[in-house]
Scaffold this motif. Structure first.
Motif, PDB file in Angstrom:
ATOM      1  N   ILE A   1       0.853  -1.174   0.000  1.00  0.00           N
ATOM      2  CA  ILE A   1       0.000   0.000   0.000  1.00  0.00           C
ATOM      3  C   ILE A   1       0.890   1.224   0.000  1.00  0.00           C
ATOM      4  CG2 ILE A   1      -1.995  -1.070   1.092  1.00  0.00           C
ATOM      5  CD1 ILE A   1      -0.992  -0.196   3.759  1.00  0.00           C
ATOM      6  N   ASP A   2       0.426   2.310  -0.594  1.00  0.00           N
ATOM      7  CA  ASP A   2       1.291   3.463  -0.864  1.00  0.00           C
ATOM      8  C   ASP A   2       1.977   4.003   0.377  1.00  0.00           C
ATOM      9  OD1 ASP A   2      -0.899   4.784  -3.437  1.00  0.00           O
ATOM     10  OD2 ASP A   2       0.670   3.264  -3.489  1.00  0.00           O
ATOM     11  N   ASP A   3       1.245   4.145   1.486  1.00  0.00           N
ATOM     12  CA  ASP A   3       1.847   4.788   2.655  1.00  0.00           C
ATOM     13  C   ASP A   3       2.815   3.895   3.386  1.00  0.00           C
ATOM     14  OD1 ASP A   3      -0.009   3.061   3.603  1.00  0.00           O
ATOM     15  OD2 ASP A   3      -0.898   4.424   5.071  1.00  0.00           O
ATOM     16  N   CYS A   4       2.962   2.647   2.955  1.00  0.00           N
ATOM     17  CA  CYS A   4       3.941   1.755   3.588  1.00  0.00           C
ATOM     18  C   CYS A   4       5.109   1.450   2.661  1.00  0.00           C
ATOM     19  CB  CYS A   4       3.269   0.441   4.000  1.00  0.00           C
ATOM     20  SG  CYS A   4       2.217   0.594   5.437  1.00  0.00           S
ATOM     21  N   ASN A   5       5.043   1.945   1.433  1.00  0.00           N
ATOM     22  CA  ASN A   5       6.077   1.596   0.468  1.00  0.00           C
ATOM     23  C   ASN A   5       7.316   2.451   0.695  1.00  0.00           C
ATOM     24  OD1 ASN A   5       7.580   0.751  -1.644  1.00  0.00           O
ATOM     25  ND2 ASN A   5       6.010   1.091  -3.193  1.00  0.00           N
ATOM     26  N   ILE A   6       8.258   1.932   1.468  1.00  0.00           N
ATOM     27  CA  ILE A   6       9.494   2.662   1.749  1.00  0.00           C
ATOM     28  C   ILE A   6      10.675   1.935   1.131  1.00  0.00           C
ATOM     29  CG2 ILE A   6       8.635   3.707   3.853  1.00  0.00           C
ATOM     30  CD1 ILE A   6      10.071   1.525   5.394  1.00  0.00           C
ATOM     31  N   GLY A   7      10.408   1.203   0.038  1.00  0.00           N
ATOM     32  CA  GLY A   7      11.430   0.367  -0.562  1.00  0.00           C
ATOM     33  C   GLY A   7      12.458   1.141  -1.354  1.00  0.00           C
ATOM     34  N   GLN A   8      13.174   2.036  -0.730  1.00  0.00           N
ATOM     35  CA  GLN A   8      14.218   2.783  -1.386  1.00  0.00           C
ATOM     36  C   GLN A   8      15.565   2.185  -1.008  1.00  0.00           C
ATOM     37  OE1 GLN A   8      13.678   6.848  -0.282  1.00  0.00           O
ATOM     38  NE2 GLN A   8      11.631   6.983  -1.158  1.00  0.00           N
TER      39      GLN A   8
ATOM     40  N   TRP B   1      -0.971  -7.454   7.932  1.00  0.00           N
ATOM     41  CA  TRP B   1       0.455  -7.179   7.851  1.00  0.00           C
ATOM     42  C   TRP B   1       0.791  -5.922   7.057  1.00  0.00           C
ATOM     43  CZ3 TRP B   1       0.873 -13.031   6.608  1.00  0.00           C
ATOM     44  CH2 TRP B   1       0.767 -13.755   7.810  1.00  0.00           C
ATOM     45  N   LEU B   2       0.247  -5.780   5.854  1.00  0.00           N
ATOM     46  CA  LEU B   2       0.554  -4.587   5.069  1.00  0.00           C
ATOM     47  C   LEU B   2       0.124  -3.288   5.753  1.00  0.00           C
ATOM     48  CD1 LEU B   2      -0.050  -5.761   1.401  1.00  0.00           C
ATOM     49  CD2 LEU B   2       2.115  -5.127   2.461  1.00  0.00           C
ATOM     50  N   PRO B   3      -1.056  -3.241   6.370  1.00  0.00           N
ATOM     51  CA  PRO B   3      -1.410  -2.019   7.099  1.00  0.00           C
ATOM     52  C   PRO B   3      -0.446  -1.698   8.244  1.00  0.00           C
ATOM     53  CG  PRO B   3      -3.379  -3.307   6.664  1.00  0.00           C
ATOM     54  CD  PRO B   3      -2.201  -4.163   6.279  1.00  0.00           C
ATOM     55  N   MET B   4       0.268  -2.717   8.734  1.00  0.00           N
ATOM     56  CA  MET B   4       1.259  -2.501   9.794  1.00  0.00           C
ATOM     57  C   MET B   4       2.634  -2.142   9.226  1.00  0.00           C
ATOM     58  SD  MET B   4       0.222  -5.778  12.175  1.00  0.00           S
ATOM     59  CE  MET B   4       1.698  -5.616  13.184  1.00  0.00           C
ATOM     60  N   GLY B   5       2.737  -2.133   7.893  1.00  0.00           N
ATOM     61  CA  GLY B   5       4.013  -1.798   7.271  1.00  0.00           C
ATOM     62  C   GLY B   5       4.984  -2.954   7.165  1.00  0.00           C
ATOM     63  N   ILE B   6       4.487  -4.188   7.220  1.00  0.00           N
ATOM     64  CA  ILE B   6       5.359  -5.357   7.074  1.00  0.00           C
ATOM     65  C   ILE B   6       4.861  -6.235   5.923  1.00  0.00           C
ATOM     66  CG2 ILE B   6       6.099  -5.381   9.482  1.00  0.00           C
ATOM     67  CD1 ILE B   6       4.120  -7.560  10.052  1.00  0.00           C
ATOM     68  N   ASP B   7       5.795  -6.950   5.326  1.00  0.00           N
ATOM     69  CA  ASP B   7       5.429  -7.847   4.227  1.00  0.00           C
ATOM     70  C   ASP B   7       6.304  -9.098   4.251  1.00  0.00           C
ATOM     71  OD1 ASP B   7       7.854  -7.001   3.243  1.00  0.00           O
ATOM     72  OD2 ASP B   7       7.056  -5.995   1.472  1.00  0.00           O
ATOM     73  N   MET B   8       6.157  -9.928   3.232  1.00  0.00           N
ATOM     74  CA  MET B   8       6.849 -11.209   3.170  1.00  0.00           C
ATOM     75  C   MET B   8       8.324 -11.035   2.836  1.00  0.00           C
ATOM     76  SD  MET B   8       6.039 -14.362   0.549  1.00  0.00           S
ATOM     77  CE  MET B   8       6.152 -13.299  -0.891  1.00  0.00           C
ATOM     78  N   LYS B   9       9.170 -11.728   3.576  1.00  0.00           N
ATOM     79  CA  LYS B   9      10.598 -11.779   3.292  1.00  0.00           C
ATOM     80  C   LYS B   9      11.021 -13.166   2.809  1.00  0.00           C
ATOM     81  CE  LYS B   9      10.595  -7.642   4.619  1.00  0.00           C
ATOM     82  NZ  LYS B   9      10.488  -6.625   3.536  1.00  0.00           N
ATOM     83  N   GLY B  10      10.135 -14.142   2.959  1.00  0.00           N
ATOM     84  CA  GLY B  10      10.439 -15.496   2.538  1.00  0.00           C
ATOM     85  C   GLY B  10       9.610 -16.505   3.309  1.00  0.00           C
ATOM     86  N   PHE B  11      10.008 -17.766   3.192  1.00  0.00           N
ATOM     87  CA  PHE B  11       9.362 -18.858   3.919  1.00  0.00           C
ATOM     88  C   PHE B  11      10.432 -19.713   4.583  1.00  0.00           C
ATOM     89  CE2 PHE B  11       5.549 -17.981   1.490  1.00  0.00           C
ATOM     90  CZ  PHE B  11       4.520 -18.411   2.323  1.00  0.00           C
ATOM     91  N   VAL B  12      10.091 -20.271   5.713  1.00  0.00           N
ATOM     92  CA  VAL B  12      10.948 -21.257   6.353  1.00  0.00           C
ATOM     93  C   VAL B  12      10.129 -22.524   6.508  1.00  0.00           C
ATOM     94  CG1 VAL B  12      10.335 -20.313   8.628  1.00  0.00           C
ATOM     95  CG2 VAL B  12      12.316 -21.823   8.415  1.00  0.00           C
ATOM     96  N   HIS B  13      10.740 -23.670   6.210  1.00  0.00           N
ATOM     97  CA  HIS B  13      10.027 -24.933   6.405  1.00  0.00           C
ATOM     98  C   HIS B  13      11.028 -26.035   6.732  1.00  0.00           C
ATOM     99  CE1 HIS B  13      11.232 -25.543   2.215  1.00  0.00           C
ATOM    100  NE2 HIS B  13      10.803 -26.780   2.251  1.00  0.00           N
ATOM    101  N   SER B  14      10.513 -27.165   7.148  1.00  0.00           N
ATOM    102  CA  SER B  14      11.383 -28.259   7.594  1.00  0.00           C
ATOM    103  C   SER B  14      11.447 -29.373   6.561  1.00  0.00           C
ATOM    104  CB  SER B  14      10.897 -28.811   8.937  1.00  0.00           C
ATOM    105  OG  SER B  14       9.556 -29.264   8.850  1.00  0.00           O
ATOM    106  N   HIS B  15      12.558 -30.096   6.598  1.00  0.00           N
ATOM    107  CA  HIS B  15      12.776 -31.251   5.740  1.00  0.00           C
ATOM    108  C   HIS B  15      13.069 -32.476   6.616  1.00  0.00           C
ATOM    109  CE1 HIS B  15      13.963 -29.300   1.605  1.00  0.00           C
ATOM    110  NE2 HIS B  15      12.676 -29.184   1.890  1.00  0.00           N
ATOM    111  N   PRO B  16      12.739 -33.641   6.118  1.00  0.00           N
ATOM    112  CA  PRO B  16      13.000 -34.853   6.908  1.00  0.00           C
ATOM    113  C   PRO B  16      14.460 -35.282   6.857  1.00  0.00           C
ATOM    114  CG  PRO B  16      12.024 -35.431   4.793  1.00  0.00           C
ATOM    115  CD  PRO B  16      12.036 -33.920   4.857  1.00  0.00           C
ATOM    116  N   GLY B  17      14.851 -36.037   7.848  1.00  0.00           N
ATOM    117  CA  GLY B  17      16.164 -36.670   7.860  1.00  0.00           C
ATOM    118  C   GLY B  17      17.294 -35.687   7.715  1.00  0.00           C
TER     119      GLY B  17
END
Length: 220
Positions: free
Chosen positions: A10-17, A126-142
């Motif tokens: 959202i515009d007021d959270c876009n500080i991606g400079q 999340w977006l209204p709070m000014g945060i967004d996705m940075k990635g995912f973490v997940h588990s693998h077997p063995g």
């Protein structure tokens, strides 16, 4: 991992400079951080020293210690193939929070995020709070301590969708052994995942960074 999730800024959270993240990186280089090797978590929940030794020291993955604790206390204590989304301030690569994906589709060999539910949360909370996705973490077997071809296909798709992301954080957890493998995939070279150096930040440092980011938002 399968399915898609798109950051919709959202515009007021876009500080991606770029200058903001450059400033943050300089700031982080001057403050004390909790390194992976120094942690001695409850019940021997530690990161293997061998993993940090082969990391690319020039590629730090900055994460709030509180977010790391959430990961350890959820994914690391469940059977393999569970996961969740990594979150942080818009316009940065800083990870300040983690949300465990309880409604994701999990089997003994795959984890597929609940992209519908996560997208709904992204827009509503999340977006209204000014945060967004940075990635995912997940588990693998063995001992599968690497990203699978399916993981890489999914990550590349998300990088193509989210053009503002220069890097996708994709750590792998080996459950019950509490092994944290901090992989990232960079937009500049989406073919090969890189093992980053995990740098855990204490609460005071995180709060100081958030203050800097908020001041930057007010100045634009």
């Amino acid at each position: 991992m399968k399915s898609q999730l798109k950051n919709q800024h959202i515009d007021d959270c876009n500080i991606g400079q770029p200058k903001l993240w450059e400033f943050i990186e300089k700031f982080l280089s001057l403050v004390p951080a909790i390194t992976a090797e120094q942690n001695n978590l409850e019940q021997q929940k530690t990161i293997s020293r061998s993993e940090s030794r082969i990391a690319d020291l020039s590629l730090p993955l900055y994460m709030a210690y509180s977010a790391y604790q959430k990961i350890v206390n959820s994914i690391a204590v469940r059977p393999a193939e569970t996961g969740g989304i990594l979150l942080g301030p818009v316009g940065t690569e800083l990870i300040t929070d983690f949300f465990f994906d309880q409604t994701g589709s999990c089997s003994t060999s795959t984890y597929s995020p609940d992209h519908v539910g996560l997208s709904r949360r992204m827009k509503k909370f999340w977006l209204p709070m000014g945060i967004d996705m940075k990635g995912f973490v997940h588990s693998h077997p063995g001992r599968l301590a690497r990203l699978s071809p399916g993981d890489l296909t999914y990550i590349r798709r998300l990088l193509l969708i989210n053009e503002d992301m220069a890097m996708f954080a994709a750590p792998i957890i080996i459950p019950y052994e509490y092994r944290f493998h901090p992989f990232v995939v960079q937009r500049s070279d989406m073919r090969i995942p890189k093992r980053a150096q995990l740098v855990l930040l204490n609460e005071q440092t995180v709060q100081e960074l958030l203050q800097v980011i908020n001041q930057h938002k007010l100045s634009i």
